[in-house]
Design a protein around this motif. Structure first.
Motif: not given
Length: 350
Positions: A11-34
């Motif tokens: 399933l992971f290999g089937s995704f083709a979303f576009a995003a640029e390098d230069n992702i910054h997550l420092g000092k950020r809070f996230g919520l999620g599920a799996g």
């Protein structure tokens, strides 16, 4: 059931979303599920009776930096052929091997407790430990999709569970998919943006030769003080030079709308200075064969020349020359560097 262990990664290999390098997550809070599968291993007493079942989780994550973070996780494991299930609460340290990249390896170690329902109800809290390896993909600046495999350990169960099943330590492999949404903006990216804005403002307002024309607009940056200049910062007889950068998409020689206003200004300048000529230099990144890049750089230079000709500039005043991948302006090992190298430079001379 164990054949389904491969499903999360397909399933992971089937995704083709576009995003640029230069992702910054420092000092950020996230919520999620799996969700994923929980497969007992090693033929221990528990594995002799239990079979692969489903797992799902909820988690909260905080990134101290782009590379280092902590995740608090609640996960529920259900195993087939037994009524015993586990609710695991743990805290995990996470490390991103490519901190600002669209794709990054992810490694983690965590520990906590497991509440084992229907197993030794008088003493059902057990020590739990977990290790993770996987890959994360940034779907955009805020949303991460990860595919990971966890090793889940739960300490030895004493007594008997439902159906008088013999108990022992639990060892399980847990392949899974997770989504995490991050809130706010990175302190690093915010600081960089503020710094870039301040720097750009300073450059825009600077006037090195004191002729009243800002450096960013001055085609003749070394005019002697006190001389009358035109809107481009040049005297009527002064030598003029400038550079305009035109960027292209990968494997493309199509001129985008973005640089056209600057090229229109260049055409107007050349009309006002009929003795000037322009050399148009095409460049590429290092993606693909060098021979193809040479031809592509020539096409890019000719595309800009055609645009200027269509704006009234005589062909004799234009020279289009491709340099292929031989003169990079930035690092070709990064997406940002490759984008900067897919360019055309226009150099005015007299």
């Amino acid at each position: 059931m164990k054949k389904l262990l491969i499903v999360p990664f397909l399933l992971f290999g089937s995704f083709a979303f576009a995003a640029e390098d230069n992702i910054h997550l420092g000092k950020r809070f996230g919520l999620g599920a799996g969700a994923g599968l929980s497969a007992p291993i090693w033929n221990n007493k528990f594995d002799d009776n239990a079979d692969t079942g489903f797992m799902w989780d909820l988690h909260a994550r905080y990134q101290f930096t782009d590379a280092h973070g902590l995740m608090f996780n609640w996960a529920k494991h259900n195993w087939e052929n037994t009524d015993v299930d586990a609710q695991v609460y743990d805290l995990m340290y996470l490390y991103r091997s490519n901190p600002t990249g669209m794709f990054s390896g992810i490694w983690g170690l965590g520990a906590g407790v497991a509440n084992l329902n229907d197993a030794d109800p008088k003493d059902n809290l057990k020590f739990a430990a977990r290790a993770r390896a996987g890959i994360e993909m940034a779907m955009n600046d805020d949303l991460l999709l990860s595919a990971a495999i966890d090793y889940q350990y739960i300490s030895k169960m004493i007594g008997a569970g439902s159906g008088e099943m013999p108990m022992g330590e639990i060892h399980a492999i847990v392949p899974q998919l997770n989504l995490t949404y991050f809130f706010g903006s990175s302190a690093q990216s915010t600081t960089a943006a503020v710094g870039a804005g301040a720097g750009a403002a300073a450059v825009a307002s600077a006037d090195s030769d004191k002729d009243g024309i800002a450096n960013t607009e001055d085609k003749c940056p070394n005019t002697r003080p006190g001389l009358e200049v035109n809107a481009y910062g040049c005297t009527p007889d002064e030598f003029a030079s400038t550079e305009i950068e035109v960027l292209f998409d990968t494997d493309s020689a199509e001129l985008a709308a973005g640089p056209k206003p600057a090229l229109d200004e260049l055409a107007q300048f050349m009309e006002e200075h009929p003795n000037t000529k322009v050399q148009i230099q095409g460049h590429t990144d290092n993606t693909g064969p060098a021979s193809l890049n040479q031809g592509l750089s020539q096409q890019r230079a000719e595309e800009v020349a055609d645009y200027l000709k269509n704006n009234g500039i005589d062909e004799s005043r234009l020279e289009a020359k491709g340099f292929g991948e031989n003169q990079p302006a930035a690092d070709n090992t990064t997406a940002a560097g490759r984008a900067e190298n897919r360019r055309v430079m226009t150099i005015i001379s007299q």
